[in-house]
Write an enzyme that holds these catalytic residues in place. Structure first.
Site, PDB file in Angstrom:
ATOM      1  N   ARG B  54       0.992  -1.161  -0.027  1.00  0.00           N
ATOM      2  CA  ARG B  54      -0.121  -0.128   0.010  1.00  0.00           C
ATOM      3  C   ARG B  54       0.781   1.309  -0.046  1.00  0.00           C
ATOM      4  O   ARG B  54       0.473   2.285  -0.749  1.00  0.00           O
ATOM      5  CB  ARG B  54      -1.056   0.009   1.257  1.00  0.00           C
ATOM      6  CG  ARG B  54      -0.362  -0.102   2.532  1.00  0.00           C
ATOM      7  CD  ARG B  54      -1.527  -0.285   3.476  1.00  0.00           C
ATOM      8  NE  ARG B  54      -2.255  -1.309   3.479  1.00  0.00           N
ATOM      9  CZ  ARG B  54      -3.715  -1.361   3.836  1.00  0.00           C
ATOM     10  NH1 ARG B  54      -4.119  -0.478   4.106  1.00  0.00           N
ATOM     11  NH2 ARG B  54      -4.299  -2.655   3.638  1.00  0.00           N
ATOM     12  N   THR B  55       1.858   1.267   0.819  1.00  0.00           N
ATOM     13  CA  THR B  55       2.489   2.475   0.692  1.00  0.00           C
ATOM     14  C   THR B  55       3.437   2.789  -0.645  1.00  0.00           C
ATOM     15  O   THR B  55       3.363   3.945  -0.969  1.00  0.00           O
ATOM     16  CB  THR B  55       3.806   2.322   1.906  1.00  0.00           C
ATOM     17  OG1 THR B  55       3.242   2.213   3.047  1.00  0.00           O
ATOM     18  CG2 THR B  55       4.554   3.739   2.000  1.00  0.00           C
ATOM     19  N   LYS B  82      22.144  -9.338  -5.142  1.00  0.00           N
ATOM     20  CA  LYS B  82      23.426  -9.645  -5.438  1.00  0.00           C
ATOM     21  C   LYS B  82      24.543  -9.180  -4.645  1.00  0.00           C
ATOM     22  O   LYS B  82      25.740  -9.179  -4.976  1.00  0.00           O
ATOM     23  CB  LYS B  82      23.554  -9.056  -7.053  1.00  0.00           C
ATOM     24  CG  LYS B  82      22.802  -9.946  -8.244  1.00  0.00           C
ATOM     25  CD  LYS B  82      23.216  -9.269  -9.556  1.00  0.00           C
ATOM     26  CE  LYS B  82      22.329 -10.078 -10.380  1.00  0.00           C
ATOM     27  NZ  LYS B  82      22.335  -9.282 -11.956  1.00  0.00           N
ATOM     28  N   ARG B 104      12.032   2.902   1.656  1.00  0.00           N
ATOM     29  CA  ARG B 104      11.700   2.105   2.906  1.00  0.00           C
ATOM     30  C   ARG B 104      12.791   0.969   3.187  1.00  0.00           C
ATOM     31  O   ARG B 104      13.289   0.460   2.056  1.00  0.00           O
ATOM     32  CB  ARG B 104      10.397   1.153   2.564  1.00  0.00           C
ATOM     33  CG  ARG B 104       9.970   0.170   3.640  1.00  0.00           C
ATOM     34  CD  ARG B 104       8.739  -0.352   3.525  1.00  0.00           C
ATOM     35  NE  ARG B 104       7.787   0.441   4.151  1.00  0.00           N
ATOM     36  CZ  ARG B 104       6.590   0.350   4.414  1.00  0.00           C
ATOM     37  NH1 ARG B 104       6.286  -0.634   4.470  1.00  0.00           N
ATOM     38  NH2 ARG B 104       5.854   1.302   4.964  1.00  0.00           N
ATOM     39  N   HIS B 134       7.773   6.712  10.243  1.00  0.00           N
ATOM     40  CA  HIS B 134       6.996   6.638   8.957  1.00  0.00           C
ATOM     41  C   HIS B 134       6.111   7.654   8.560  1.00  0.00           C
ATOM     42  O   HIS B 134       4.948   7.725   8.821  1.00  0.00           O
ATOM     43  CB  HIS B 134       6.056   5.286   9.022  1.00  0.00           C
ATOM     44  CG  HIS B 134       5.467   4.887   7.822  1.00  0.00           C
ATOM     45  ND1 HIS B 134       5.585   5.644   6.521  1.00  0.00           N
ATOM     46  CD2 HIS B 134       4.571   3.811   7.375  1.00  0.00           C
ATOM     47  CE1 HIS B 134       4.905   5.037   5.715  1.00  0.00           C
ATOM     48  NE2 HIS B 134       4.311   4.003   6.131  1.00  0.00           N
TER      49      HIS B 134
END
Lengths: 203, 331
Positions: B54-55, B82, B104, B134
């Site tokens: 959702r974010t 990697k 994030r 947040h």
């Protein structure tokens, strides 16, 4: 938006003086402004053969009170006109082409009259017409809101120096200026007094 | 304001400006044509080191509605798997000309490192870092509260208003919650009184200096403090097992003591709103009755998230670059 020197072509505009500069000259007083608005109201009715389908969209900050004053005058002439249902506000901040050249601008409100603008005659109302870039942004904003039948432009002051092919339909006063000068419109609703001032620049 | 890293960095005026701008953005989202040309030619990179639907979708929608180009970069299946470092990823994005990076990251402080290291010139927006902050979630929560609870429940014009005098209860896993931390900082700045409610095991050590009250008893808070808004935090079922930390003995016990059920709903004030940052565990921290009640604004929070993120992107990107401050042009 009073002086409107928002032209990205001139990034080195002089710092704006705060308050009333000592060199300010009053070009229009309260009576002249009132007369000019009355004349514009009559011209709008004449050109459009009445007030049917008419919408006045003021461009904040000072276009909005001017649109309200014009609507009041239209209602005086045409009894059928409801001034409250005629006026809207069109914020153009997010459509400007110079957002990258200025500090963040506060976004104003866009409010359309109840009937919307589709198929209607929209008269954009602004205080000073200068480069024409504000009006270009307003036309883009209108495009996203609907499809008016006709768009016309009313400005209290036309100071020249157009940078785009835009012309006004109704002008309160043509004011020949140099680009170094600054034109300020003061209105009772926003500034406590009615006046059009020019300051700066040697004529 | 060059970056949006933490709600603790925001002054009251900056926070109110973001909320006011979000209100104008929300108004544009009611139109038939929702796209604005404001950030045309700008590039926003979504850099997601943690799973998030959702974010990321909310930021992507916000950037696209403002006509910015959006590049999604998730750690899974990319150069990060990697073994590429944050620094090298950031330098790559910088070379591609990112104007803003939405990040994030599971590590608290990663957005701060990105913003202050000089690896990227663009604005950095924190979309959740570890158990730290947040900020856009807290801003959308504040926006939702202001819409419903300030100015005769949204009838009067709320532009320029903060949340002075509102009482907010935040219930659940505060220990692991960046949403709770962001909300405590922001709501305190905006003048609201916050009470955190959680079992002692789910409260962090050193909570005393936080600008909020703390309680272990949800029933007492609902009855005595009469909160205007109650925010339920997500509780992960894994946390009750020994492997997850053993923070509470059983899901049923948590629900009995800290879940929002019909009984507690009935004792909330008539005007109180129910919030949840999502995704919800129905039957654990919130009952279906509470989640589906007309007082729940959980779906609206999602819609408001787009408007708030549009406002944040606008305020960070639609200005002189670089080094401008948040101030209105004298025009």
């Amino acid at each position: 938006m009073s002086s409107g020197p928002a032209a990205p072509a001139q990034p080195s505009e002089p710092p704006e003086p705060t308050g009333s500069a000592p060199t300010a000259t009053e070009v229009l007083g309260p009576h002249e402004i009132a007369r000019a608005l009355t004349r514009i109201a009559h011209e709008i009715l004449e050109r459009n053969k009445g007030a049917a389908d008419l919408v006045l969209l003021g461009i904040p900050t000072r276009g909005l009170p001017l649109a309200h004053r014009l609507a009041a005058r239209l209602a005086e002439v045409e009894a059928t006109v409801d001034p409250a249902a005629l006026v809207g506000s069109l914020d153009i901040t997010m459509y400007r082409d110079d957002l990258r050249h200025h500090p963040t601008r506060t976004i104003g409100a866009t409010v359309l009259p109840p009937g919307g603008i589709d198929g209607r005659v929209v008269v954009l109302v602004d205080d000073v017409l200068f480069s024409g870039r504000t009006i270009r942004a307003a036309l883009d904003a209108l495009n996203d809101l609907g499809r008016p039948r006709v768009v016309q432009l009313a400005a209290l002051v036309d100071r020249g120096h157009r940078e785009l092919p835009i012309r006004p339909d109704y002008v309160g006063k043509n004011l020949p200026t140099s680009t170094a000068e600054r034109v300020r419109v003061l209105l009772t609703e926003t500034d406590g007094a009615d006046a059009v001032l020019i300051d700066g620049g040697a004529r | 304001m060059k970056h949006l890293l933490s709600t603790a960095d925001l002054s009251r005026d900056e926070a109110v400006l973001i909320l006011d701008t979000a209100a104008q953005m929300a108004a544009t989202q009611e139109r038939a044509i929702k796209k604005l040309p404001t950030l045309r030619g700008r590039t926003v990179v979504n850099l997601f080191y943690e799973d998030s639907t959702r974010t990321r979708i909310s930021f992507e929608t916000a950037a696209k509605r403002l006509s910015a180009d959006v590049i999604n970069f998730s750690a899974k299946g990319s150069s990060v798997s990697k073994g590429e470092s944050l620094k090298d990823t950031a330098l790559t994005l910088q070379a591609m000309g990112a104007d803003a990076v939405v990040i994030r990251h599971p590590a608290s402080g990663a957005p701060h490192t990105l913003a202050t290291s000089g690896w990227t010139q663009g604005a950095v927006l924190n979309a959740g870092d570890g158990t730290h902050q947040h900020p856009t979630q807290a801003l959308l929560d504040a926006y939702t509260m202001r819409r419903h609870l300030v100015g005769e429940s949204g009838i009067a014009d709320v532009a320029g208003r903060d949340l002075a005098g509102l009482r907010v209860a935040i219930v659940g896993d505060v220990l692991h919650s960046r949403v709770a931390r962001s909300n405590v900082d922001l709501l305190h700045t905006l003048g609201a009184e916050v009470t955190l409610v959680a079992p002692p095991t789910l409260l962090p050590v050193g909570i005393a200096p936080w600008p909020c009250r703390v309680s272990y008893d949800l029933d007492a808070v609902v009855t005595d403090e009469r909160p205007d808004a109650i925010m339920m935090l997500r509780v992960q079922r894994e946390r009750m097992s020994n492997a997850g930390g053993g923070f509470f003995p059983s899901a049923v016990e948590y629900t009995r003591r800290y879940g929002l059920d019909a009984r507690r709903m009935a004792r909330l004030p008539e005007h109180a709103i129910v919030m949840h940052p999502g995704p919800m565990n129905r039957g654990l921290e919130i009952s279906a009755t509470a989640a589906d009640s007309p007082r729940a604004v959980i779906v609206e929070q999602v819609a408001n998230g787009v408007a708030v993120r549009m406002a944040a992107l606008y305020l960070l990107l639609a200005q002189e670059t670089p080094g401008s401050t948040l101030q209105e042009d004298a025009r």
